[in-house]
Design an enzyme around this catalytic site. Sequence first.
Site, PDB file in Angstrom:
ATOM      1  CG  ASP A 182      33.834  35.578  43.665  1.00 38.33           C
ATOM      2  OD1 ASP A 182      33.316  35.534  42.530  1.00 38.33           O
ATOM      3  OD2 ASP A 182      33.691  36.556  44.433  1.00 38.33           O
ATOM      4  CE  LYS A 206      34.360  35.229  47.277  1.00 40.34           C
ATOM      5  NZ  LYS A 206      34.396  36.689  47.264  1.00 40.34           N
TER       6      LYS A 206
END
Length: 329
Positions: A182, A206
Amino acid sequence: MTGKIAMNQKNMMVFNGRSHPDLGEAVAKELDTHITPMRAEDFANGEIFVRFEESVRGADCFVMQSHATVEGGDLNKWLMEQLIMIDALKRGSAKRITAILPFYPYARQDKKHRGREPISARLISDMLQTAGADRLVSVDLHTDQIQGFFDGPVDHMHAMPVLTDYIKEHYPTENMCIVSPDAGRVKVAEKWANVLGGAPMAFVHKTRSVDVANEVVANRVVGDVKGKDCILVDDMIDTGGTIAGAAKILKDEGAKSVVVACTHGVFSGQAREKLSNCGAEEVITTDTIPQSTEGWDNLTVLSIAPLLARTINEIFENGSVTTLFEGSA
């Protein structure tokens, strides 16, 4: 004169809770010492009782406990046991007490996302200090700010050299790409990239639900991973959904191979099944939490014991803990 000399001698004593006996023994072996014998019992109503079988008066005490749900108890039980152990040492006139938490519990609850929420990571530090801990040692805290929750010395150790040394030994770095699961872990991936010869980087975009714990949806890859040997890095893997989803997306984007690496393998619920079937060639973690490779062919567990032992020794000798991770912090 002999009595005065004995009183001035430094005395290291190492203690280990019941959650991860193998790690405690490995650390003690590295230090060429032994785990101090302890009588520990669970009463019928769930209360915990501990008593150390050697005098701790004037000793420099190091109390290890791994906070994970394993056979025999959950992380809350092991947290309480460590607090009770520290209290027993304080009341036994220990000179200094260092609490060693290889995996810091409640680390993801380090701030309020919305109103009426706790900051549980701060509460853990408060309880350790109230119990009598003078110093705290942990490995790869989920966020750096947790260091400021404890009103005393905190040694934040890093497992990255343990993991990167293994990767350099087993995988060629020429075609490597370091991938963060991420955007929030890009800085960590950047450190990995620097250590691994300036490898290119990418990250997986994400979205996370604020209402449902551990629910994350991986959307797309930001960066070029086509034909690359991707090293997907994170500090911890819990349910495995984020990492498994990221590994599949990397393969869909043309990655030649995917290797997953993390410090703390929590592996809750169906994590083993997800990570075994996500297409990753290997999942690498450390033993900050008890692990078993049984039924999981592509799991590799590296020992964190040498790092913890060196840390304990530096603290005991009043040396510089910083030298153990300089350049990786």
